[in-house]
Write a protein that holds these residues in place. Sequence first.
Motif, PDB file in Angstrom:
ATOM      1  N   GLU A   1       1.617  -1.342   0.176  1.00 20.09           N
ATOM      2  CA  GLU A   1       0.207   0.336  -0.279  1.00 20.09           C
ATOM      3  C   GLU A   1       0.614   0.868   0.158  1.00 20.09           C
ATOM      4  OE1 GLU A   1      -2.945   2.574   3.259  1.00 20.09           O
ATOM      5  OE2 GLU A   1      -2.782  -0.158   3.388  1.00 20.09           O
ATOM      6  N   GLY A   2       1.958   0.854   0.499  1.00 22.73           N
ATOM      7  CA  GLY A   2       2.955   2.431   1.003  1.00 22.73           C
ATOM      8  C   GLY A   2       3.658   2.677  -1.250  1.00 22.73           C
TER       9      GLY A   2
ATOM     10  N   GLN B   1       1.343   4.209  -2.792  1.00 22.86           N
ATOM     11  CA  GLN B   1       0.511   5.167  -2.629  1.00 22.86           C
ATOM     12  C   GLN B   1       2.006   6.089  -3.038  1.00 22.86           C
ATOM     13  OE1 GLN B   1      -0.051   4.903   1.641  1.00 22.86           O
ATOM     14  NE2 GLN B   1      -2.135   5.203   1.386  1.00 22.86           N
TER      15      GLN B   1
ATOM     16  N   ALA C   1       1.784   9.622  -6.589  1.00 19.98           N
ATOM     17  CA  ALA C   1       2.490  10.946  -5.838  1.00 19.98           C
ATOM     18  C   ALA C   1       3.630  11.055  -6.589  1.00 19.98           C
ATOM     19  CB  ALA C   1       2.897  11.061  -4.539  1.00 19.98           C
TER      20      ALA C   1
ATOM     21  N   GLU D   1      -4.298   4.305  -9.662  1.00 19.21           N
ATOM     22  CA  GLU D   1      -5.619   4.336  -9.094  1.00 19.21           C
ATOM     23  C   GLU D   1      -6.438   3.635  -9.080  1.00 19.21           C
ATOM     24  OE1 GLU D   1      -6.816   7.346 -11.535  1.00 19.21           O
ATOM     25  OE2 GLU D   1      -5.706   9.049 -10.411  1.00 19.21           O
TER      26      GLU D   1
ATOM     27  N   LEU E   1      -5.430   1.445  -5.579  1.00 23.36           N
ATOM     28  CA  LEU E   1      -5.545   2.635  -4.867  1.00 23.36           C
ATOM     29  C   LEU E   1      -6.659   2.238  -4.852  1.00 23.36           C
ATOM     30  CD1 LEU E   1      -2.895   4.720  -4.717  1.00 23.36           C
ATOM     31  CD2 LEU E   1      -2.719   3.835  -3.214  1.00 23.36           C
TER      32      LEU E   1
ATOM     33  N   ASP F   1       4.811   3.966   7.207  1.00 22.45           N
ATOM     34  CA  ASP F   1       3.709   3.588   6.898  1.00 22.45           C
ATOM     35  C   ASP F   1       3.119   2.288   8.798  1.00 22.45           C
ATOM     36  OD1 ASP F   1       4.009   1.220   4.354  1.00 22.45           O
ATOM     37  OD2 ASP F   1       5.285   0.711   5.074  1.00 22.45           O
TER      38      ASP F   1
ATOM     39  N   LEU G   1       1.472  13.874  -2.128  1.00 19.67           N
ATOM     40  CA  LEU G   1       1.731  12.641  -1.214  1.00 19.67           C
ATOM     41  C   LEU G   1      -0.173  13.256  -0.537  1.00 19.67           C
ATOM     42  CD1 LEU G   1       4.901  13.701   0.247  1.00 19.67           C
ATOM     43  CD2 LEU G   1       3.776  11.440  -0.398  1.00 19.67           C
TER      44      LEU G   1
ATOM     45  N   ALA H   1      -2.592  11.010  -2.105  1.00 20.18           N
ATOM     46  CA  ALA H   1      -2.392   9.466  -2.445  1.00 20.18           C
ATOM     47  C   ALA H   1      -2.109   9.020  -0.940  1.00 20.18           C
ATOM     48  CB  ALA H   1      -0.590   9.609  -2.730  1.00 20.18           C
ATOM     49  N   PHE H   2      -2.329   9.646   0.356  1.00 23.37           N
ATOM     50  CA  PHE H   2      -2.356   8.900   1.235  1.00 23.37           C
ATOM     51  C   PHE H   2      -3.293   9.338   2.055  1.00 23.37           C
ATOM     52  CE2 PHE H   2       2.505   8.411   1.286  1.00 23.37           C
ATOM     53  CZ  PHE H   2       3.159   7.388   1.923  1.00 23.37           C
ATOM     54  N   ARG H   3      -4.427   9.955   1.576  1.00 27.32           N
ATOM     55  CA  ARG H   3      -5.233   9.655   1.989  1.00 27.32           C
ATOM     56  C   ARG H   3      -6.374   8.716   2.432  1.00 27.32           C
ATOM     57  NH1 ARG H   3      -9.008  14.456   2.380  1.00 27.32           N
ATOM     58  NH2 ARG H   3     -10.623  13.774   3.323  1.00 27.32           N
TER      59      ARG H   3
ATOM     60  N   THR I   1      -4.946   6.207   3.972  1.00 30.21           N
ATOM     61  CA  THR I   1      -4.069   5.953   5.165  1.00 30.21           C
ATOM     62  C   THR I   1      -4.882   7.195   5.710  1.00 30.21           C
ATOM     63  OG1 THR I   1      -1.627   4.776   4.598  1.00 30.21           O
ATOM     64  CG2 THR I   1      -1.934   5.663   6.364  1.00 30.21           C
TER      65      THR I   1
END
Length: 446
Positions: free
Chosen positions: A128-129, A132, A136, A185, A188, A243, A273, A276-278, A280
Motif C-alpha cells: 500500500e505504501g 501511494q 504521488a 489509482e 489504490l 507505514d 502526498l 495519495a495517502f488519504r 491511510t
Amino acid sequence: MRAVVVVPVLKQARARGSQSDTPIVAAPKRSNEARLEEATGLARAIDLDVVQGLIVSVNQPRPATLMGTGKIEEIKALLDERDAGLVIVDHPLTPVQQRNLEKELNAKVIDRTGLILEIFGRRASTKEGTLQVDLAHLNYQKGRLVRSWTHLERQRGGGGFMGGPGETQIEADRRLLQDRIVKLERELEQVVRTRQLHRAKRRKVPHPIVALVGYTNAGKSTLFNRITGAGVLAEDMLFATLDPTLRRMKLPHGRTVILSDTVGFISDLPTHLVAAFRATLEEVLEADLILHVRDMSDPDNAAQSHDVLRILADLGIDEKESSERIIEVWNKIDRLDPETHDALFERAKGRDNIMALSAITGEGLDPLMDEIAKRLSGVLTETSITIPADKLSLVSWVYGNSIVDGREDNEDGSVTLDVRMSEAQATEIERRLGNGPKREKEDWER
C-alpha cells in the motif's frame, strides 16, 4: 552524494487585492534557521552528504529561476568550491524553474516536494505504501518530462499513405505516464475498499481506536513502543516511520483499545502526498480519540502544531470537534532544563486536553493512560450481569470491555459479574446475551 541546501526566504505576502501594507495574518512564524535545519535533516534522511546550508533572501520571486542572478552565481561558486553536484531548494519549484536552475548551476536540482517524495519512496515497505508513493511521484513527474533529452521532441511515424507528423516522443511518454497513473489509482481504490472492510470489522468488535498524530520526529513511534511494547522503528530522524501500524493495548482498568501510529506530518506537505495517502490518513478520521504529539524541546513547536492542526482540518476534523477528540501530548520534556520542565508541568496541570510526558523515560505516562481510559469510558454505571453456562465465552468480552469489581461462580454453571461499564457497553452485552436487538449470526458467534 554531496549536496548544498538552499532555503529561499520570500518577502512577506500581502493580502491579495489589498492596497494596504498589512501582511496576511498567518500561523506562528517558523525561524529561517529552523527551516534550514529541517531541510538539512530531510536531506540526511536519504543519506545525502550536506556540505553547506544557505539561507537566501528573495525580494521578488522570478518566474524563470525563483532567485536572482547574483544569488545563483553565489550558489554556483559554492558548488565548485565544495565539489557538490546536487542542490536542494527548500521551496516548491515549477518545472521551468527547476530546468533553468539546472542549466545555470550545471548541477542536479531537487525542490522540497521532490525531496519528500524521495524519502517516502525509500521508507515505503508495504504494498500500500509503495502504491501511494508511486502515484504521488508520477503526478509530480507529469509536468517534468522535459529535460535536456532532445529525443523527446522527435516525431514517430503517423498512419496513412504519406506518413503524417505522428506524435512526439514526449507525447508518447506522457500518455504512458497517464496510463500508469490510472492503473495505480485503480489499485489504490481496491486498497480503500479493503481498509473500509477492515474498519467495518473493527466496528463490530467494540475496541475503541486511539490514533497518534504529530509533526515528523515528534516522538510518536517512541510513545507507541512505550505504550504497546511494539518494536516499531523509532529514530531521531525525519520520517523514520511511514507505514501505519496498529496494536492492541490494555488500559489501566483492563479495557482493550487499538493504538494506531500514523505517518508524521510536515509543513508544506505536497498535495500529491496528501491525495495519495488519504486512504491511510482516513484512519485518523475513524479514531475515537486522537493524541497530538508535540516535541516541546523544539523552539518551533507552535508552528509545527499549527501545521498538524491545519492538515487535520483538511481531513475534516474541525476546531470544535478537535477539542473533544484530541489530547495534546507535550513530549520530550526530558530534554528541557529543570525550570522549563517544571513550568510546562504547571501549565498542563488541571487541563484534561494537555498531558506533559517523556516517551523515553516514561515520566507522565500514567496520567495520560488514565485520561485515555476516562475519555473512552464515558459515564460508567454499576450493574450486575449473569452469564448463563451456554454463553460463558462472553466472560472474556466483559473483562476486556468493562471494569469487573466482583465475580461469583454459580452452582448451575453460570457466572455473575459486578461491573462498571458505559451505557453503550451495557447495551452491547444485553444484545449478546439475547436481551437486545438481534443481528447477524456471525455477530453472535464472534
